[in-house]
Enzyme design. Sequence first.
Site, PDB file in Angstrom:
ATOM      1  N   GLU A 296     -28.217  18.561 -13.495  1.00  0.00           N
ATOM      2  CA  GLU A 296     -28.659  19.230 -14.714  1.00  0.00           C
ATOM      3  C   GLU A 296     -27.908  20.552 -14.868  1.00  0.00           C
ATOM      4  O   GLU A 296     -27.705  21.280 -13.895  1.00  0.00           O
ATOM      5  CB  GLU A 296     -30.162  19.494 -14.638  1.00  0.00           C
ATOM      6  CG  GLU A 296     -30.731  20.217 -15.851  1.00  0.00           C
ATOM      7  CD  GLU A 296     -32.207  20.550 -15.703  1.00  0.00           C
ATOM      8  OE1 GLU A 296     -32.874  20.686 -16.739  1.00  0.00           O
ATOM      9  OE2 GLU A 296     -32.683  20.689 -14.552  1.00  0.00           O
ATOM     10  N   LYS A 371     -34.251  15.686 -22.547  1.00  0.00           N
ATOM     11  CA  LYS A 371     -35.322  16.121 -21.654  1.00  0.00           C
ATOM     12  C   LYS A 371     -36.592  16.232 -22.487  1.00  0.00           C
ATOM     13  O   LYS A 371     -36.608  16.859 -23.554  1.00  0.00           O
ATOM     14  CB  LYS A 371     -34.973  17.462 -21.019  1.00  0.00           C
ATOM     15  CG  LYS A 371     -35.966  17.922 -19.953  1.00  0.00           C
ATOM     16  CD  LYS A 371     -35.465  19.187 -19.257  1.00  0.00           C
ATOM     17  CE  LYS A 371     -36.376  19.586 -18.102  1.00  0.00           C
ATOM     18  NZ  LYS A 371     -35.848  20.765 -17.369  1.00  0.00           N
ATOM     19  N   CYS A 405     -34.920  16.474 -14.424  1.00  0.00           N
ATOM     20  CA  CYS A 405     -35.654  17.478 -13.649  1.00  0.00           C
ATOM     21  C   CYS A 405     -37.173  17.383 -13.822  1.00  0.00           C
ATOM     22  O   CYS A 405     -37.806  16.492 -13.288  1.00  0.00           O
ATOM     23  CB  CYS A 405     -35.123  18.864 -14.015  1.00  0.00           C
ATOM     24  SG  CYS A 405     -35.577  20.156 -12.810  1.00  0.00           S
TER      25      CYS A 405
END
Length: 568
Positions: A296, A371, A405
Amino acid sequence: MAASSHGKTGGKAAKKNTLPGMPAQPEPNTPTPEPSHKLVLRTLRRNDFKEVKTIMDKVYSNMEGSWANDEYNALIKKFPEGQICIEDNGKIVAAALAIIVEYSKFGDKHTYAKITGNGKFDTHDSDGDTLYGVDVFVDPEYRSLRLGRRLYDARKELCESLNLRAMVAGGRIPGYSNHSGDMTPAKYVEMVRNKELTDPILTFQLANDFYVRKIIRGYLPYDSESKAYATLLEWINVYHEEETDKLIGNQKSNVRIGIVQWQMRATKDLEDFFQQMEFFVDTVSGYKSDCVLFPEFFNAPMMALTNEESPSVAIRSMSAFTEPIKIKMMELAVSYNINIIAGSMPLYEDGKLHNVSYLCRRDGTVDEQYKLHVTPDEASYWGMRGGSQLRCFDTDFGKIGILICYDVEFPELSRMLSDEGMKILFVPFWTDTKNAYQRVRLCAQARAIENECYVAITGSVGNLPRVENMDIQYSQSAVFSPSDFAFPHDSIVAEATPNTEMTLIADLNLDLLKDLNTSGAVRNLRDRRKDLYSVSWVKKTERDDELLSQGEERAPKTSTLHPPITVA
């Protein structure tokens, strides 16, 4: 008394060479006892009929006894490899008989007579898709040896080797005669399945990974113990592959993945950054990997080139580099023949800042995953927003998912991906401290177990001076597996050295996931109580507004931000 030169003790009163507490030595020349059993698994032959008839007459004494010799010979002639027996010291004590059928021609309401062609077995079709169990019988004197399990295992191997879709059989339920006045056949089967009752046949079949598709009425009209009912049983061959004319490009069973634990370092310009990217793509592709995963925000060094002091302004300026980096990754994927998961990068569009991961396939196509969950810090410092779509991606090595993440800390997402057939989950992350890293790592390991899949995670290491909110990094990249006997004892396929720039190469066997789903010690996907709960997708945006309200004073007031250099 001393031993003679020939090793024999002299005299009648010779003492045995033992010490107190030790067992006496065996007498010399004591013959080794012969083993009571010597089992051999083999296919049946024509001249075995006499022994087979003897067993069938015992087993089916109340059901017309053995087959005729011509019926037996017809089966041996049409499908010799499907007729299996076990012999003990040369004597046949158990057997399993089968044919191959095109199951759609018969359907679920068939009878035993119809699917066997009234004992002529002219229904056998070598081009069919299903192994049909005609009979299994064990000499009553040998039922304590669990020979039936060996026969079923041999049938499963045969089904797999012939690339048949499934194994199907009509199962007798002889215990039902004791309960037919109290319950329906369906209720009886349910009670046996729930271990409330035991049936001599059905209990054994359920223990051998068969499941009951339905109950057939009139399957064997003369089966008085089962009241002419039978269970339609099925075992699915998870290795079955649809026939295809493709000689190349079929989905792989073994997948090699590469992971980059990325060193954050200052870069002088975009071309310098491209060279670093290409180095790792070249390195990983040199090991003939199917894909490579970057972390990321691996392009965070570009933020220093913007010369912006405000973190929210700097990351929006940095987003101007995202498109050229994506295009470069697409070029590298094609030229190095490797699929690239380009970590994640900021994307500023329509006045909204997102965090996006790009899947650059080696065939030249590209997909993206936003995300979905932004952290309070990302909202506060940068005014970042979460995406609104979750996708399971098709690749030339199977279905994959990408969660960036924080997203991996929400188990609903990976469960929905698993329901779409995901086998490998890729998690690019960025963490600054070990406790933040531990949240990602432990959740990733849980996702591998919950969803019977592999999970690969990677982050960045090192320091980035002059880049506020991304100045320090902590990472230990890894690949995790489910936890069962076929996988590593600690469920870690590969693991990097913490906080050191390096690559990981790992081979993943997707067939092990199929085994886990059907015969694992636990079967998380199959054992879900869908009658009690479910996971569904509902688009909501209130959380974005809540997080953004925490840092409105830091968000830029206009969307006309540009990097200080020109990006070609």
